[in-house]
Write an enzyme that holds these catalytic residues in place. Structure first.
Site, PDB file in Angstrom:
ATOM      1  N   GLU A  40       0.808  -1.219   0.000  1.00 20.31           N
ATOM      2  CA  GLU A  40       0.000   0.000   0.000  1.00 20.31           C
ATOM      3  C   GLU A  40       0.840   1.267   0.000  1.00 20.31           C
ATOM      4  O   GLU A  40       0.517   2.242  -0.671  1.00 20.31           O
ATOM      5  CB  GLU A  40      -0.944   0.023   1.209  1.00 20.31           C
ATOM      6  CG  GLU A  40      -2.072  -0.993   1.150  1.00 20.31           C
ATOM      7  CD  GLU A  40      -1.673  -2.397   1.576  1.00 20.31           C
ATOM      8  OE1 GLU A  40      -0.518  -2.597   2.011  1.00 20.31           O
ATOM      9  OE2 GLU A  40      -2.520  -3.305   1.486  1.00 20.31           O
ATOM     10  N   HIS A  73     -10.619  -4.991  10.820  1.00 16.02           N
ATOM     11  CA  HIS A  73     -11.202  -4.902   9.482  1.00 16.02           C
ATOM     12  C   HIS A  73     -12.555  -4.195   9.446  1.00 16.02           C
ATOM     13  O   HIS A  73     -13.295  -4.343   8.476  1.00 16.02           O
ATOM     14  CB  HIS A  73     -11.397  -6.314   8.915  1.00 16.02           C
ATOM     15  CG  HIS A  73     -10.191  -6.876   8.220  1.00 16.02           C
ATOM     16  ND1 HIS A  73      -8.972  -7.006   8.823  1.00 16.02           N
ATOM     17  CD2 HIS A  73     -10.029  -7.359   6.962  1.00 16.02           C
ATOM     18  CE1 HIS A  73      -8.119  -7.551   7.972  1.00 16.02           C
ATOM     19  NE2 HIS A  73      -8.731  -7.776   6.829  1.00 16.02           N
TER      20      HIS A  73
HETATM   21  C1  LIG Z   1      -2.311  -4.513   4.618  1.00 18.69           C
HETATM   22  C2  LIG Z   1      -3.333  -5.380   3.985  1.00 18.69           C
HETATM   23  N1  LIG Z   1      -3.578  -5.243   2.669  1.00 18.69           N
HETATM   24  C3  LIG Z   1      -4.516  -6.008   2.069  1.00 18.69           C
HETATM   25  C4  LIG Z   1      -5.215  -6.936   2.782  1.00 18.69           C
HETATM   26  C5  LIG Z   1      -6.266  -7.795   2.104  1.00 18.69           C
HETATM   27  N2  LIG Z   1      -5.751  -9.161   1.944  1.00 18.69           N
HETATM   28  C6  LIG Z   1      -6.033 -10.096   2.856  1.00 18.69           C
HETATM   29  S1  LIG Z   1      -5.290 -11.520   2.528  1.00 18.69           S
HETATM   30  C7  LIG Z   1      -4.583 -10.933   1.143  1.00 18.69           C
HETATM   31  C8  LIG Z   1      -3.711 -11.831   0.331  1.00 18.69           C
HETATM   32  C9  LIG Z   1      -2.505 -12.306   1.088  1.00 18.69           C
HETATM   33  O1  LIG Z   1      -1.883 -13.324   0.407  1.00 18.69           O
HETATM   34  P1  LIG Z   1      -0.688 -14.158   1.006  1.00 18.69           P
HETATM   35  O2  LIG Z   1       0.183 -13.292   1.836  1.00 18.69           O
HETATM   36  O3  LIG Z   1      -0.055 -14.858  -0.122  1.00 18.69           O
HETATM   37  O4  LIG Z   1      -1.388 -15.194   2.004  1.00 18.69           O
HETATM   38  P2  LIG Z   1      -2.391 -16.366   1.637  1.00 18.69           P
HETATM   39  O5  LIG Z   1      -3.764 -15.785   1.760  1.00 18.69           O
HETATM   40  O6  LIG Z   1      -2.093 -16.862   0.280  1.00 18.69           O
HETATM   41  O7  LIG Z   1      -2.182 -17.392   2.702  1.00 18.69           O
HETATM   42  C10 LIG Z   1      -4.951  -9.613   0.938  1.00 18.69           C
HETATM   43  C11 LIG Z   1      -4.551  -8.795  -0.197  1.00 18.69           C
HETATM   44  C12 LIG Z   1      -4.951  -7.036   4.159  1.00 18.69           C
HETATM   45  N3  LIG Z   1      -5.615  -7.888   4.944  1.00 18.69           N
HETATM   46  N4  LIG Z   1      -3.999  -6.265   4.727  1.00 18.69           N
END
Ligand SMILES: Cc1ncc(C[n+]2csc(CCOP(=O)(O)OP(=O)(O)O)c2C)c(N)n1
Ligand SMILES: [Mg+2]
Lengths: 333, 325
Positions: B60, B129
């Site tokens: 971000e 959230h």
């Molecule tokens: C700072 C932030 N940005 C965006 C999100 C929304 N978000 C939640 S999970 C996610 C994807 C994360 O992917 P990864 O780190 O690969 O973990 P996985 O879900 O694949 O286990 C996003 C973009 C968030 N929770 N926090």
């Protein structure tokens, strides 16, 4: 043909049960979600069980575990009570946090389970601080910090890696590379390509990439890694290649992945792979495997019934624990 | 006239921007291949291509800052941060950079950046959230803050935001995406800084924005059944704030209630209540009331979360108790 498994038989069966418990637990959460008993966001660990179960049971009780919101598998592998975890997911007073944290924020201080953290990357600085605390207290515990491939693009990841290495802190960075952060494929989000473990090298943190579908491989790597971290009091980095079998959350139909890819990966089910290991090492017969299956099914029934029949939190709980009360002792002495 | 839900009004607003202005591009997490976390940009990647619909890494700070940088040299970026909770990861770029560049450069630089994000609670997403920070951003000089409550306003306010040369926080409430409303075919714009009188009345002024407008309208409905005439004002933008409309209404009704979803301490309702008291003290029959969510982090459990979100009954009770209505 019999192959040998470099692991105690009883332990092997226990780890198999743990993986299966996580799988069935997660399937139950999906059913409860569809029935409206679980709300909010629900991210399951289905397909990634070998990582948590390969890694976490290697730790000692005085070690610490911290991770992201896809935390049910980590919690169960750490031995958190699945009934209390499910009650938390159902927003009940009997839940791990009295229903106030929910699926993405599981905590258990007694088990040194330092939280599921739902702001991507947010747990990494905390892990650094826990490791710093360990060092300052002159303990020989280690911190195991889980995070996804998406988190490595946050500044906090790089800041955490640098400080952990600079100050020689006892952290096992456990990357779960399931190839996607929500709908974004690693190749579309990371300039360095899919071999994320290489991101540790500039920080002089030893790093390896392993097959996260293979419990034994995860376990052996972690045993060696944790020993090193404990002895040298320095961080290491383990990248487990994985795949989440279901959508990012239950609300995600996964349209960005093609079926072939999903099917191919489901063909490498970590539970099936370990089951084959057990059978070919003569650690279990098909009947014994079936008996474990039944045991877990029954356990899931108990877990669900406990969660569903538990009361909702009392309204007064809305206001409890916003601040720590003065008479409360500081966490863990 | 056609009816549409707020989500579609936002999609329409974004399509217009892309179609009419080639300086416009979109960037944010999962806006492309995934179709947007709240599906506002569904199909955009196929339609406009990767150059203009840019899926970003989960970073971000850099993509918000990059939006400001691109805006400094004349682009018109529309950046999506998946929810307002995650803007905290980028708050330095927003507050110390985007908001300050015009002033510090004495007007040499403009930052026509629209930061779209999703605000509000009510989805059982728990403490990290479910927050609403638009009040924080509204306290920062140099930022504008837009908080639409209807599909009509979402489109009209977005059109005006696009013509503005300042960084704008455009906060869409998660629980409003499916709200349906009339949206005319003919072009219209809604200027930033002009509140909407959602309903005229003479006994009490209910001031709200975003998700709380419908709660104020529900309260007005209850008042109506009890022969009390409530005027409902939808702020539409927190910054600039249309104090004039508020004061004019209060001069007529002599009573005011400000309703806001977020915490009472530090809430924007406090600032508004104080402004009204300063500007129209002699016209008031009693204190300006503030209805906010309680000062607690959002709990996950549904029954507890419901206690967090202001209800029409809270307004009715407070008005009865304080004004004897
Ligand atoms: C700072 C932030 N940005 C965006 C999100 C929304 N978000 C939640 S999970 C996610 C994807 C994360 O992917 P990864 O780190 O690969 O973990 P996985 O879900 O694949 O286990 C996003 C973009 C968030 N929770 N926090
Ligand atoms: Mg991932």
């Amino acid at each position: 043909m019999t192959t040998t498994l470099n692991i105690d038989k009883e332990l092997a069966l226990d780890l198999y049960s743990k993986m299966l418990l996580i799988r069935r637990f997660e399937e139950e959460t999906e059913r409860l979600y569809r029935r409206g008993k679980i709300g909010g966001f629900l991210h399951t660990y289905i397909g990634e069980e070998a990582i948590a179960v390969g890694a976490i049971p290697v730790l000692r009780e005085d070690d610490y575990v911290i991770g992201h919101y896809r935390d049910h598998g980590h919690a169960l592998a750490r031995g958190l009570d699945p009934k209390l975890a499910m009650a938390e997911l159902c927003g009940k007073s009997t839940g791990l946090s009295g229903g106030k944290g929910g699926s993405m924020h599981l905590f258990d201080a007694e088990k040194h389970f330092m939280g599921g953290h739902a702001i991507v990357g947010g747990q990494l600085p905390l892990a650094v601080g826990i490791a710093l605390g360990i060092k300052l207290k002159k303990l020989d515990s280690v911190v195991m910090c889980f995070f996804g491939d998406g988190a490595v693009n946050e500044g906090e990841f790089h800041e955490a890696m640098n400080l952990a290495s600079l100050w020689k802190l006892p952290i096992v960075f456990m990357l779960e590379n399931n190839l996607y952060g929500m709908g974004t494929q690693v190749n579309r989000s990371r300039a360095g390509g899919p071999d994320i473990y290489k991101a540790a090298e500039p920080y002089l943190i030893p790093a390896v990439q392993i097959d996260g579908m293979n419990l034994i491989e995860v376990r052996d790597t972690v045993i060696e890694g944790v020993e090193k971290v404990r002895k040298d009091q320095t961080p290491i980095f383990i990248e487990s290649m994985a795949y989440r079998f279901h959508g990012h959350s239950v609300a995600d139909p996964s349209n960005y992945r093609d079926n072939e890819e999903v099917e191919e990966n489901r063909g490498r089910d970590p539970i099936d792979i370990f089951k084959e290991n057990l059978l070919s090492a003569n650690f279990a017969t098909n009947e014994e495997i079936t008996a474990i299956d039944e045991l877990i099914e029954n356990q899931i029934d108990d877990i669900r019934e406990f969660a569903e029949s538990s009361p909702e939190p009392e309204e007064i709980e809305l206001y409890s624990h916003i601040y720590a009360s003065p008479e409360e002792e500081l966490n863990n002495e | 006239m056609s009816e549409m839900i707020l989500r579609d009004a936002m999609s329409k607003a974004l399509r217009e921007a892309l179609d009419q202005d080639d300086r416009v591009f979109l960037m944010g997490e999962d806006i492309g291949a995934y179709g947007g976390a709240y599906a506002v940009t569904k199909g955009f990647l196929e339609e406009y291509g990767e150059e203009r619909i840019r899926d970003t890494p989960i970073s971000e700070s850099v993509f918000v800052g990059a939006g400001a940088g691109a805006a400094m040299i004349g682009m018109r970026p529309i950046v999506e941060v998946m929810t307002i909770n995650f803007t905290l990861v980028a708050i330095d770029q927003i507050v110390n950079h985007a908001a300050k560049l015009s002033y510090m450069s004495n007007g040499q630089f403009k930052v026509p950046l629209i930061l779209r994000t999703v605000t509000g609670g009510g989805g059982q997403l728990a403490a990290t959230h479910s927050q609403s920070f638009e009040n924080w951003y509204a306290s920062v000089p140099g930022l504008k803050v837009v908080v639409p409550a209807t599909p009509y306003d979402a489109l009209g306010l977005f059109r005006a935001s696009r013509k503005d040369n300042n960084p704008i926080i455009f906060a869409e409430h998660a629980m409003l995406y499916r709200v349906r409303g009339e949206v005319p075919e003919e072009y219209y714009e809604i200027p930033l800084g002009k509140a909407r009188i959602a309903q005229e009345g003479s006994d009490v002024t209910l001031i709200a924005y975003s998700g709380m407008v419908k709660v104020a309208e529900e309260a007005a409905e209850i008042f109506y059944r009890n022969d009390i005439s409530a005027e409902v004002i939808d702020l539409r933008t927190l910054s600039p704030l249309d104090l004039e409309t508020l004061v004019n209404s209060v001069k007529k009704t002599s009573r005011a209630v400000v309703i806001e979803e977020t915490w009472k301490t530090g809430g924007f309702s406090g600032s508004i209540a104080s402004d009204i008291q300063e500007a129209a003290f002699d016209f008031l029959d009693g204190p300006v009331l503030r209805i906010n969510g309680p000062d607690v982090p959002a709990p996950y459990a549904k029954n507890l979360e419901q206690l967090m979100i202001p209800k029409a009954s809270w307004i009715v009770d407070q008005v009865k108790y304080n004004f004897g209505l």
